[in-house]
Design an enzyme around this catalytic site. Structure first.
Site, mmCIF file in Angstrom:
data_model
loop_
_atom_site.group_PDB
_atom_site.id
_atom_site.type_symbol
_atom_site.label_atom_id
_atom_site.label_comp_id
_atom_site.label_asym_id
_atom_site.label_seq_id
_atom_site.Cartn_x
_atom_site.Cartn_y
_atom_site.Cartn_z
ATOM 1 N N SER A 188 24.184 -10.014 28.232
ATOM 2 C CA SER A 188 23.961 -10.756 29.467
ATOM 3 C C SER A 188 22.904 -11.852 29.351
ATOM 4 O O SER A 188 23.066 -12.788 28.605
ATOM 5 C CB SER A 188 23.610 -9.764 30.572
ATOM 6 O OG SER A 188 23.537 -10.426 31.785
ATOM 7 N N HIS A 189 21.792 -11.686 30.059
ATOM 8 C CA HIS A 189 20.781 -12.737 30.132
ATOM 9 C C HIS A 189 19.824 -12.722 28.943
ATOM 10 O O HIS A 189 18.923 -13.545 28.874
ATOM 11 C CB HIS A 189 19.995 -12.607 31.438
ATOM 12 C CG HIS A 189 19.320 -11.269 31.564
ATOM 13 N ND1 HIS A 189 20.026 -10.135 31.855
ATOM 14 C CD2 HIS A 189 18.042 -10.890 31.398
ATOM 15 C CE1 HIS A 189 19.195 -9.114 31.879
ATOM 16 N NE2 HIS A 189 17.974 -9.538 31.604
ATOM 17 N N ASP A 211 24.599 -16.912 34.025
ATOM 18 C CA ASP A 211 23.909 -16.350 32.862
ATOM 19 C C ASP A 211 24.852 -16.182 31.682
ATOM 20 O O ASP A 211 26.001 -16.633 31.704
ATOM 21 C CB ASP A 211 23.245 -15.020 33.230
ATOM 22 C CG ASP A 211 24.262 -13.916 33.458
ATOM 23 O OD1 ASP A 211 25.411 -14.242 33.821
ATOM 24 O OD2 ASP A 211 23.925 -12.732 33.268
ATOM 25 N N ASP A 224 26.755 -13.856 30.399
ATOM 26 C CA ASP A 224 28.086 -13.266 30.567
ATOM 27 C C ASP A 224 28.747 -13.630 31.901
ATOM 28 O O ASP A 224 29.792 -13.080 32.252
ATOM 29 C CB ASP A 224 28.025 -11.738 30.404
ATOM 30 C CG ASP A 224 27.156 -11.072 31.452
ATOM 31 O OD1 ASP A 224 26.210 -11.717 31.936
ATOM 32 O OD2 ASP A 224 27.417 -9.904 31.794
ATOM 33 N N ASP A 246 27.903 -13.268 35.132
ATOM 34 C CA ASP A 246 27.890 -12.477 36.362
ATOM 35 C C ASP A 246 26.725 -12.823 37.298
ATOM 36 O O ASP A 246 26.685 -12.362 38.434
ATOM 37 C CB ASP A 246 27.938 -10.967 36.064
ATOM 38 C CG ASP A 246 26.827 -10.494 35.160
ATOM 39 O OD1 ASP A 246 25.995 -11.332 34.748
ATOM 40 O OD2 ASP A 246 26.787 -9.282 34.864
ATOM 41 N N ARG A 247 25.795 -13.650 36.818
ATOM 42 C CA ARG A 247 24.684 -14.024 37.702
ATOM 43 C C ARG A 247 24.860 -15.435 38.239
ATOM 44 O O ARG A 247 25.595 -16.240 37.652
ATOM 45 C CB ARG A 247 23.365 -13.986 36.934
ATOM 46 C CG ARG A 247 23.005 -12.618 36.436
ATOM 47 C CD ARG A 247 21.615 -12.627 35.876
ATOM 48 N NE ARG A 247 21.279 -11.275 35.425
ATOM 49 C CZ ARG A 247 20.061 -10.834 35.259
ATOM 50 N NH1 ARG A 247 19.030 -11.629 35.494
ATOM 51 N NH2 ARG A 247 19.837 -9.602 34.859
ATOM 52 N N LYS A 295 29.178 -8.025 39.453
ATOM 53 C CA LYS A 295 28.657 -9.199 40.119
ATOM 54 C C LYS A 295 29.352 -10.411 39.526
ATOM 55 O O LYS A 295 29.866 -10.344 38.409
ATOM 56 C CB LYS A 295 27.141 -9.277 40.008
ATOM 57 C CG LYS A 295 26.555 -9.188 38.625
ATOM 58 C CD LYS A 295 25.041 -9.090 38.750
ATOM 59 C CE LYS A 295 24.361 -9.172 37.408
ATOM 60 N NZ LYS A 295 24.117 -7.846 36.825
HETATM 61 C C1 VG1 Z 1 18.320 -6.341 35.274
HETATM 62 C C2 VG1 Z 1 18.288 -6.632 36.756
HETATM 63 C C3 VG1 Z 1 19.356 -5.829 37.470
HETATM 64 C C4 VG1 Z 1 20.729 -6.131 36.835
HETATM 65 C C5 VG1 Z 1 20.664 -5.871 35.348
HETATM 66 C C6 VG1 Z 1 21.947 -6.261 34.639
HETATM 67 O O1 VG1 Z 1 18.046 -4.965 35.047
HETATM 68 O O2 VG1 Z 1 17.030 -6.347 37.300
HETATM 69 O O3 VG1 Z 1 19.338 -6.147 38.840
HETATM 70 O O4 VG1 Z 1 21.724 -5.338 37.413
HETATM 71 O O5 VG1 Z 1 19.621 -6.625 34.758
HETATM 72 O O6 VG1 Z 1 22.228 -7.601 34.844
HETATM 73 P P1 VG1 Z 1 16.595 -4.433 34.610
HETATM 74 O O7 VG1 Z 1 16.765 -2.956 34.411
HETATM 75 O O8 VG1 Z 1 16.230 -5.193 33.395
HETATM 76 O O9 VG1 Z 1 15.682 -4.771 35.751
HETATM 77 V V1 VG1 Z 1 22.994 -8.506 33.636
HETATM 78 O O10 VG1 Z 1 23.454 -9.999 34.306
HETATM 79 O O11 VG1 Z 1 21.810 -8.400 32.431
HETATM 80 O O12 VG1 Z 1 24.309 -7.586 33.266
HETATM 81 CO CO CO Z 2 24.780 -10.871 33.255
#
Ligand code: VG1
Ligand code: CO
Length: 544
Positions: free
Chosen positions: A113-114, A278, A280, A282-283, A377
């Site tokens: 993801s991010h 982001d 992948d 989803d953000r 998302k």
């Molecule tokens: C973070 C965010 C959370 C989100 C998760 C996955 O998790 O705070 O809200 O669902 O990333 O998003 P954490 O445990 O690091 O706070 V993604 O776009 O990385 O799949």
């Molecule tokens: Co993501």
């Protein structure tokens, strides 16, 4: 087909976090690491034999190699058919669309993801179920347990599969279908939103937008949907070509990492609307001219305006937000007379509520928004939702947000992240807070008095499963809140997240900088949690 059985020994750290298993790419690329996890997954779901799986990822380094391994292991496990995005690409929400549309048994999404990508970046793998959403904790725990005792894995041998040509091919008894990664997703978007109206807004030449693909997965989706189907001018999508290392950037759409977009949006010739996604897809980050919309406000505003959008014109069943997300959506839900649920962080907790028809929209403060159209998302979906509202209301982003505050009040909100701090010290900080929970209640800090303090626990209203220790909440008499939790997506050290919120109904007080409006609460967080002492940091890494 020749299937080889390979002897292995367990890796003891394959426990999925907030969203799948994320590790350094070097960890994933070492012999047997990916294979062990995939075999644990396949062993946990023996009924997958003969069924359809969806496989794709955000295109980061190691994506292609990982997909070849997964396909060969799926064939060895007698999976019937695998749908793979061309080039091995699928955004997370598109994977969810394809699982649902083709009634697949489940899907494997490759992404961190991010988190940054590359040989020295991060990689990740996540399993989604039949509903198209992240597997529940009961399944991820079972995979983890299996991984701890694994002694062998099975893999088909043979040449690599062509992932770049659309169409079906066979890997022994298993069919591999390489599908267009964008088409099904774009069709669903066209069904939910008033494309004709948005197109007219773009074609008028009076409305301009900038979409930052951050050299990650959403570039091709942005090109097809925004520039092709909606006829936004060429160049609307910047950094639109997916690169294996995301161009060396940090594919996290926030004010720090999407600075190029932020600069454009605050320049003299800024477009009317700016957005970023982001790694992948989803953000989403939503910007007006020189104006940032907090994700929590964005969710509230989408809910309040949903009746203007074809896919939601019959109203919302309910809203869900993660606990650290601001209470702005709760106020909209109250006015609409619908329920607002508060869940732990992570999209997997929305699945049951969506499946049971209890909620239509859901969101997180971390730039995640979505609805019952998928079980993830969905970044571009949120952007299109905003475009649809803008096309109907014909106002600027800023005036829509300010009108919203006038009507519902403003929830000042900010998140402070302390990235890659020492894990043991971070655990101590949290333990220190747990030890204070009882004594905090009733305590006064300046003009604030603590109504209650707890460690958030959630009972799922559908399956009654209980999830504990999901973040420390310090809630004041007037509804202001401080929330602290440790990230479950990082791959080195610990990341402390501090969420601060306070409500302002007075219209004359709604125009402050959030850091100033929240300064007292930020001070209280420091006083109670001793953040500087435990993290050794003078200030946060990222302020949102
Ligand atoms: C973070 C965010 C959370 C989100 C998760 C996955 O998790 O705070 O809200 O669902 O990333 O998003 P954490 O445990 O690091 O706070 V993604 O776009 O990385 O799949
Ligand atoms: Co993501």
């Amino acid at each position: 087909m020749t299937v080889t059985t390979i002897t292995t020994t367990p890796f003891l750290d394959q426990k999925p976090g907030t969203s799948g298993l994320r590790k350094k790419t070097t960890v994933f690329a070492q012999p047997r690491y990916l294979e062990n996890f995939v075999q644990s997954l396949l062993d946990t779901l023996p009924e997958v034999a003969g069924k359809t799986l969806v496989v794709g990822g955000d295109g980061r380094y190691f994506n292609r190699a990982a997909i070849q391994t997964i396909l060969k292991m799926a064939a060895a496990a007698r999976v019937g058919r695998v749908l793979v995005g061309r080039g091995g690409l699928l955004s997370t929400p598109a994977a969810s669309v394809i699982i649902r549309k083709h009634k697949a048994y489940g899907g494997i999404v490759l992404s961190a993801s991010h988190n940054p990508a590359g040989a020295d970046g991060d990689f990740g793998i996540k399993y989604n179920g039949t509903n198209g959403g992240p597997a529940a904790e009961s399944i991820t725990n079972a995979i983890y347990e299996r991984s701890r005792t694994l002694t062998q894995y099975r893999i088909a041998t043979g040449p690599d599969i062509d992932l770049d040509t659309l169409g079906a091919r066979a890997l022994d008894a298993m069919t591999i279908e390489v599908v267009d990664p964008v088409a099904d997703y774009a069709d669903l978007m066209e069904h939910l939103f008033d494309f004709a109206r948005i197109r007219a807004m773009f074609v008028s030449g009076k409305f301009h937008m900038c979409f930052d693909g951050m050299h990650a997965i959403t570039g091709p989706y942005g090109h097809e949907i925004l520039e092709h189907r909606l006829e936004a001018s060429t160049g609307t999508v910047i950094r639109g070509i997916p690169l294996e290392d995301f161009g060396g950037g940090h594919p996290d759409p926030n004010l720090v990492y999407a600075h190029e977009l932020v600069e454009r949006m605050s320049s003299a010739r800024a477009p009317d609307f700016g957005a970023a996604s982001d790694g992948d897809g989803d953000r989403n980050m939503i910007l007006g001219r020189n104006f940032f919309v907090t994700p929590s406000d964005s969710l509230a505003i989408l809910a309040a305006n949903a009746h203007l959008v074809p896919g939601y014109k019959h109203g919302l069943r309910g809203i869900a937000r993660s606990m650290p997300t601001s209470c702005a959506p709760d106020r909209v839900a109250a006015l609409l007379g619908i329920d607002c649920y508060e869940t732990p962080t992570g999209w997997k907790y929305f699945g049951n509520l969506l499946d049971a028809g209890k909620v239509t929209l859901c969101g997180e403060e971390s730039f995640g928004t979505g609805s019952d159209h998928v079980r993830e998302k969905d970044g571009l979906w949120a952007v299109l939702f905003w475009l649809n509202i803008l096309a109907v209301r014909r106002q600027s982003v800023e005036s829509i947000v300010r009108e919203h505050w006038r009507k519902y009040g403003r929830n000042y909100y900010s998140r402070h992240d302390y990235e890659e701090v020492d894990s043991a010290a971070a655990e101590q900080l949290v333990q220190g807070l747990r030890d204070q929970l009882t004594s905090l209640t009733g305590k006064s800090f300046g003009r604030y008095r603590v109504k209650f303090a707890d460690d958030f626990s959630y009972t799922d209203p559908v399956d009654h499963s209980v999830t504990q220790q999901q973040g420390i909440r310090i809630v004041m008499d007037n509804g202001a809140r401080i929330v602290l939790r440790l990230s479950g997506t990082g791959t080195s050290g610990a990341t402390l997240r501090v969420y601060i919120e306070s409500y302002e109904a007075d219209v004359t007080q709604q125009d402050q900088d959030a850091q100033i409006a929240l300064a007292d609460l930020i001070g209280i967080a420091e006083q109670v949690a001793q953040i500087r002492k435990f993290t050794g940091r003078e200030r946060p890494t990222v302020i949102t």
